[in-house]
Design an enzyme around this catalytic site. Structure first.
Site, PDB file in Angstrom:
ATOM      1  N   HIS A 192       0.856  -1.194   0.000  1.00 47.12           N
ATOM      2  CA  HIS A 192       0.000   0.000   0.000  1.00 47.12           C
ATOM      3  C   HIS A 192       0.890   1.242   0.000  1.00 47.12           C
ATOM      4  O   HIS A 192       1.792   1.366   0.835  1.00 47.12           O
ATOM      5  CB  HIS A 192      -0.881   0.035   1.257  1.00 47.12           C
ATOM      6  CG  HIS A 192      -2.048  -0.897   1.211  1.00 47.12           C
ATOM      7  ND1 HIS A 192      -1.909  -2.248   1.085  1.00 47.12           N
ATOM      8  CD2 HIS A 192      -3.385  -0.653   1.260  1.00 47.12           C
ATOM      9  CE1 HIS A 192      -3.121  -2.801   1.073  1.00 47.12           C
ATOM     10  NE2 HIS A 192      -4.035  -1.852   1.181  1.00 47.12           N
ATOM     11  N   GLU A 195      -1.853   6.263  -0.854  1.00 46.66           N
ATOM     12  CA  GLU A 195      -3.265   6.384  -0.461  1.00 46.66           C
ATOM     13  C   GLU A 195      -3.308   7.488   0.593  1.00 46.66           C
ATOM     14  O   GLU A 195      -3.752   8.594   0.328  1.00 46.66           O
ATOM     15  CB  GLU A 195      -3.803   5.052   0.078  1.00 46.66           C
ATOM     16  CG  GLU A 195      -5.267   5.104   0.511  1.00 46.66           C
ATOM     17  CD  GLU A 195      -5.720   3.856   1.289  1.00 46.66           C
ATOM     18  OE1 GLU A 195      -4.867   3.122   1.818  1.00 46.66           O
ATOM     19  OE2 GLU A 195      -6.953   3.657   1.398  1.00 46.66           O
ATOM     20  N   ASP A 273     -11.121  -3.451  -2.287  1.00 44.84           N
ATOM     21  CA  ASP A 273     -10.424  -3.224  -1.011  1.00 44.84           C
ATOM     22  C   ASP A 273     -11.097  -3.983   0.147  1.00 44.84           C
ATOM     23  O   ASP A 273     -10.616  -5.032   0.532  1.00 44.84           O
ATOM     24  CB  ASP A 273     -10.358  -1.719  -0.711  1.00 44.84           C
ATOM     25  CG  ASP A 273      -9.073  -1.299  -0.021  1.00 44.84           C
ATOM     26  OD1 ASP A 273      -8.184  -2.137   0.132  1.00 44.84           O
ATOM     27  OD2 ASP A 273      -8.960  -0.103   0.351  1.00 44.84           O
TER      28      ASP A 273
HETATM   29  N1  HPA Z   1      -6.089  -0.201   3.683  1.00 45.34           N
HETATM   30  C1  HPA Z   1      -4.991  -0.426   4.400  1.00 45.34           C
HETATM   31  N2  HPA Z   1      -4.882  -1.420   5.241  1.00 45.34           N
HETATM   32  C2  HPA Z   1      -5.914  -2.240   5.385  1.00 45.34           C
HETATM   33  C3  HPA Z   1      -7.068  -2.053   4.682  1.00 45.34           C
HETATM   34  C4  HPA Z   1      -7.154  -0.983   3.778  1.00 45.34           C
HETATM   35  O1  HPA Z   1      -8.184  -0.775   3.110  1.00 45.34           O
HETATM   36  N3  HPA Z   1      -7.919  -3.039   5.032  1.00 45.34           N
HETATM   37  C5  HPA Z   1      -7.260  -3.785   5.911  1.00 45.34           C
HETATM   38  N4  HPA Z   1      -6.052  -3.307   6.131  1.00 45.34           N
HETATM   39 ZN    ZN Z   2      -6.137  -2.123   0.780  1.00 46.86          ZN
END
Ligand code: HPA
Ligand code: ZN
Length: 331
Positions: A192, A195, A273
């Site tokens: 990730h 974001e 997601d």
């Molecule tokens: N984003 C980041 N971390 C996470 C998410 C998400 O949507 N869902 C579970 N862990």
């Molecule tokens: Zn995610």
């Protein structure tokens, strides 16, 4: 056009985050756990912002207590995904929520999940593969345990390693050991970034962790040099527009940068997601993209091609899913 019938490939799905609130309430009832604080009166998950979302998520996870719970969860998720036309999905699984990072326990959870995956494939024609994720705000030491679990179970079902959790905690580079460990075990990498972190988090993801896919990555839009770098590298963005709107990154789909990112030459894909948390499904994502940008079956077929090419599964699986996609695209 009905968006439900279009075949779909999804690359970014958090396994526990795909648990319907009714499923979690049922487990809470069976285990006599009071989870009333995490639901709204209408039964949906209740959270204010990203940090609160993560906390509600972790509370929901407290009733997922063993392999059997994950077997049931996996069947529920795949039935729902298949009903929305998904033919291939990659799910994020965290050893932290599956045995607390203990390898023997993780193997038991994984066996139950894979069992359910095979059952759902036979029943619904949907293929699932797993990406082990560490949880960023649990810190680098627990991330190492997750990476070791991933490395020990790497193969044709566990195909990748990544990182979720709170992107505002620490730096991508703090987790480099875990990503190196996973890479050495033959796993493909995603994390990730971009974001809640800015463009620099995406640059670190690619340069420091060496990932080939980025979860979200939408804030890359703020940096023209980065866009060029990502286009040159062929980095794939796992974009989750509905999630971004609910968490307040953009006010609505029309303001979301996915179309601009695509037009800038980036390889974009679409995922949900944590669908019940964000009141979405893959069909709704397609429908909203159609309404906001006029995307049609040709655009969605192109998204699927990008996603399937970037999927971490082996080429035999990819070819099998490709056939399924083509036959459904021409139905
Ligand atoms: N984003 C980041 N971390 C996470 C998410 C998400 O949507 N869902 C579970 N862990
Ligand atoms: Zn995610």
């Amino acid at each position: 056009m009905t968006f439900t019938d279009l075949p779909k490939v999804e690359l970014h799905l958090h396994h526990e985050g795909a648990a319907p609130p009714g499923f979690i309430r049922q487990l809470a009832h069976e285990k006599r756990v009071d989870l009333s604080g995490i639901f709204r009166p209408d039964g949906s998950y209740d959270f204010r912002d990203f940090a609160h979302f993560l906390s509600v998520y972790e509370t929901a996870c407290t009733v997922l207590q063993g392999p059997e719970d994950f077997r049931r969860l996996t069947l529920a998720i795949l039935e729902e995904s298949a009903a929305h036309g998904v033919v291939y999905s990659e799910t994020f699984l965290s050893p932290d929520f599956c045995g607390g990072g203990d390898l023997a326990a993780w193997r038991d959870y994984l066996a139950a999940i894979q069992d359910a995956s095979a059952e759902a494939e036979a029943k619904h024609g949907i293929t699932l593969r797993g990406v082990v994720t560490c949880v960023r705000h649990f810190g680098p030491e627990l991330a190492k345990k997750a990476a070791l679990c991933a490395a020990e179970t790497a193969g044709d079902w566990i195909v990748g390693f990544g990182m979720g959790g709170n992107e505002t905690v620490g730096q991508q580079g703090d987790y480099a050991w875990s990503f190196d460990c996973a890479r050495e075990a033959g796993l493909r990498l995603t994390t990730h970034a971009g974001e809640f972190g800015g463009p620099e988090s995406v640059r670190d993801a690619v340069r420091v962790l060496g990932v080939e896919r980025v979860g979200h990555g939408v804030r890359s839009m703020e940096d023209a040099d980065l866009i060029r770098e990502l286009a040159d590298c062929g980095t794939v963005l796992e974009v989750c527009p509905g999630s971004n709107v609910v968490l307040g990154l953009f006010p609505d789909f029309a303001s979301h940068p996915i179309a601009k990112l695509r037009d800038a030459g980036l390889r974009v894909t679409v995922s949900t997601d944590d669908p019940p948390f964000f009141h979405t499904t893959m069909s709704r994502e397609y429908e909203m993209l159609n309404r906001a940008f006029g995307w049609d079956a040709t655009d969605f077929a192109q998204l699927n091609d990008t996603a399937l090419a970037a999927a971490f599964c082996d080429d035999t699986t990819r070819a099998r899913v490709q056939k399924r996609l083509e036959s459904k695209e021409h139905e």
